[in-house]
Design an enzyme around this catalytic site. Structure first.
Site, PDB file in Angstrom:
ATOM      1  N   LYS A 181      16.266  -0.192   7.232  1.00  0.00           N
ATOM      2  CA  LYS A 181      16.325   0.998   6.374  1.00  0.00           C
ATOM      3  C   LYS A 181      15.492   2.078   7.070  1.00  0.00           C
ATOM      4  O   LYS A 181      14.273   2.131   6.931  1.00  0.00           O
ATOM      5  CB  LYS A 181      15.742   0.641   5.005  1.00  0.00           C
ATOM      6  CG  LYS A 181      16.299   1.389   3.813  1.00  0.00           C
ATOM      7  CD  LYS A 181      16.117   2.864   3.873  1.00  0.00           C
ATOM      8  CE  LYS A 181      14.676   3.279   3.688  1.00  0.00           C
ATOM      9  NZ  LYS A 181      14.452   4.691   4.094  1.00  0.00           N
ATOM     10  N   GLU A 255       2.212  -1.081   8.658  1.00  0.00           N
ATOM     11  CA  GLU A 255       1.555  -0.219   9.659  1.00  0.00           C
ATOM     12  C   GLU A 255       1.492   1.174   9.066  1.00  0.00           C
ATOM     13  O   GLU A 255       2.532   1.785   8.805  1.00  0.00           O
ATOM     14  CB  GLU A 255       2.353  -0.211  10.968  1.00  0.00           C
ATOM     15  CG  GLU A 255       2.322  -1.524  11.724  1.00  0.00           C
ATOM     16  CD  GLU A 255       0.937  -1.937  12.206  1.00  0.00           C
ATOM     17  OE1 GLU A 255       0.005  -1.101  12.170  1.00  0.00           O
ATOM     18  OE2 GLU A 255       0.790  -3.102  12.602  1.00  0.00           O
ATOM     19  N   CYS A 289       0.910   8.391  14.114  1.00  0.00           N
ATOM     20  CA  CYS A 289      -0.118   7.662  13.359  1.00  0.00           C
ATOM     21  C   CYS A 289      -1.383   7.578  14.188  1.00  0.00           C
ATOM     22  O   CYS A 289      -2.476   7.511  13.656  1.00  0.00           O
ATOM     23  CB  CYS A 289       0.389   6.281  12.999  1.00  0.00           C
ATOM     24  SG  CYS A 289       0.990   5.374  14.422  1.00  0.00           S
ATOM     25  N   GLU A 389      -5.406  12.187   6.578  1.00  0.00           N
ATOM     26  CA  GLU A 389      -4.375  12.331   7.607  1.00  0.00           C
ATOM     27  C   GLU A 389      -3.575  13.603   7.346  1.00  0.00           C
ATOM     28  O   GLU A 389      -3.011  13.762   6.265  1.00  0.00           O
ATOM     29  CB  GLU A 389      -3.439  11.113   7.576  1.00  0.00           C
ATOM     30  CG  GLU A 389      -2.394  11.158   8.677  1.00  0.00           C
ATOM     31  CD  GLU A 389      -1.439   9.968   8.650  1.00  0.00           C
ATOM     32  OE1 GLU A 389      -0.861   9.686   7.583  1.00  0.00           O
ATOM     33  OE2 GLU A 389      -1.271   9.342   9.702  1.00  0.00           O
TER      34      GLU A 389
END
Ligand code: NAD
Length: 488
Positions: A181, A255, A289, A389
């Site tokens: 997906k 993750e 990331c 972030e």
């Protein structure tokens, strides 16, 4: 779907070996982030029903696929590698047009995917277990690795080639069947990857592709047939998934996000440290990331570092990723642009000092895309821009008195993905490697990237459930079975 996806095509779901629309007939369009008037492609906006059909197809394919000898499964992955290698320029072009990164960055991502695939396909001849010492005279004891069954693979948009490849390859070589997906922002590259598997003769149902967003993703978590889910994405969605999955003790690999520090000590090579910060913070438009989002500078090197960094950031060439000489492409979409703008406002409110950047870019056609310049801001460790972030080209520069304070600041966030330090002092290198709270550590190099055979992942709220890539990844995609044989 005939042939390989072209820019502007309609791509389909791939379920049980057949390309098909969503059951609902709904579609989602994706436009080029460098120019929103250009259609990058169109894909089904799938529902739980489509995901269910894909899961059931994967379940039907499992027994036959796990019965393939592992070296044969590995050989098929080497064929996939050859197919992708032959089509790598097209794949890199699609990646730039739907995700935005520069063409050299896309080519780099494709190269890394091929390397990871090469390493992982070799598990076809390396899988196995151990023979253990016996406690008895006539007992033979060994362990064996077995596939889980049907696994769900949920991927983000920022590495839409590398991440699906580094999930699909170990899942398949271990004998699992899969439902992929991908992010709704990057349907074209996902369709091309799966098209390649079809071309090299993967049996129907072994890999199924379901486009769409949270709805089909949630079905992968909730459906009892699915035995494991590997998810890469935001910490926010990762936590939602962990909560939902705990109810049925679903095996999970997550993750997640990062707020990665680069520490610069007084004895650092300044050129190297500035180049490292620029590559870490502004490469891939900061949408990694592993992006460096905090430069923590120790002692009297601070002013010189900030001055050179600001000059380099101010001259960073931003533009469409297909254009030669461009160093940084656009953000991925309108939401990403307004998300970055919100953090900038918060930085201004909290009295960060902006040295360069900080405003969305206009003029020269840039207003057609989602362009934001390389931004440098002097910040305090407790400001939101220094803790959360941002996922854009924004680097917070923070002053620290010594290595102890730098480490305290570096570790005082909820994330722990990657970190780097610039120094020539070997003692402080080892102290840093020991005390920094992160899954990956880089010395005198930017905190981004990694080898295609080395474990990848983070600690704290950056990762959960084991590493990806390298040997470590096989722990997730296999179960260990311990066997005792009485041969008397
Ligand atoms: P996201 O969390 O919004 O989405 C990730 C995927 O999850 C997409 O496919 C999305 O459709 C799906 N999804 C959304 N809601 C869901 C739900 N409720 N149930 C199941 N699936 C759902 O992340 P994104 O914006 O696509 O990617 C950016 C994020 O990914 C950043 O936070 C970045 O740090 C992180 N990331 C982490 C790594 C890593 O290895 N640690 C690598 C790349 C990106």
């Amino acid at each position: 779907m005939a042939g390989i996806p072209q820019l502007g095509d309609t791509v389909l779901n791939f379920i049980d070996g057949r390309w098909q629309e969503a059951a609902s007939g709904k579609w989602a369009e994706r436009h080029d982030p460098a120019d929103r008037s250009v259609l990058a492609g169109r894909a089904p906006d799938s529902s739980r029903e489509d995901a269910r059909a894909a899961i059931e197809a994967a379940a039907r394919a499992f027994d036959a696929w796990r019965a393939w000898p592992a070296p044969r499964r590995g050989r098929l992955l080497f064929d996939w590698l050859a197919w992708l290698d032959a089509n790598k320029d097209h794949l890199a072009m699609l990646l730039t047009r739907e995700e935005g990164k520069t063409l050299p960055e896309s080519a780099g991502e494709v190269r890394r995917s091929l390397d990871i695939l090469e390493y992982t396909a070799g598990f076809g001849r390396r899988l196995g277990g151990r023979v253990l010492p016996s406690e008895d005279e006539s007992i033979f004891c060994y362990t064996n690795t077995q596939p889980l069954g049907v696994v769900g693979l949920i991927s983000p948009w920022n590495f839409p080639v590398a991440i699906p490849v580094w999930k699909l390859a170990p899942a398949l070589v271990a004998g699992n069947t899969c439902v992929l997906k991908p992010s709704p922002l990057t349907p074209m590259t996902a369709a091309m990857l799966v098209r390649g598997l079809e071309e090299v003769g993967l049996p129907a149902g072994v890999v199924n592709l379901v486009h769409g967003d949270a709805e089909p993703g949630a079905e992968l978590i909730d459906n009892e047939i699915v035995r494991g889910v590997s998810f890469t994405g935001s910490t926010k969605v990762g936590k939602l998934i962990a909560r939902a999955a705990s109810d049925r003790l679903l095996k999970l690999q997550l993750e997640l996000g990062g707020k990665n520090p680069q520490i610069i000590l007084e004895d650092a090579d300044l050129d190297q440290a500035v180049a490292g910060a620029v590559a870490g913070a502004f490469g891939a438009t900061g949408q990694r990331c592993t992006a460096t989002s905090r430069a923590i500078v120790v002692g009297n090197i601070y002013d010189k570092f900030l001055e050179r960094l600001t000059a380099r950031a101010a001259s960073f060439r931003t533009g469409p990723g297909m254009q030669a000489g461009v160093e940084m492409g656009p953000l991925v979409d309108e939401r990403a642009l307004s998300g970055v703008a919100r953090f900038i406002e918060s930085g201004r409110r909290e009295q960060g000092r902006f040295c360069t950047g900080g405003e969305a870019m206009q003029g020269d056609g840039l207003e057609r895309g989602f362009f934001f310049p390389a931004t440098v801001v002097e910040a305090q460790p407790d400001m939101e821009i220094a803790r959360e972030e941002i996922f854009g080209p924004v680097l917070a520069v923070i002053r620290a008195a010594d290595l102890d304070e730098a480490l305290r600041v570096a570790n005082a966030v909820r994330y722990g993905l990657t970190a780097s330090i610039f120094t020539r002092d070997v003692g402080r290198v080892f102290q840093f490697a020991e005390r920094i709270e992160s899954g990956m550590v880089h010395i005198n190099r930017p905190g981004v990237g990694g080898y295609s055979h080395a474990p990848f992942g983070g600690i704290k709220e950056s990762g959960y459930g084991g590493r990806e890539v390298g040997d470590a990844v096989m722990d997730f995609y296999t179960e260990t079975k311990t066997v005792y044989v009485n041969y008397k």
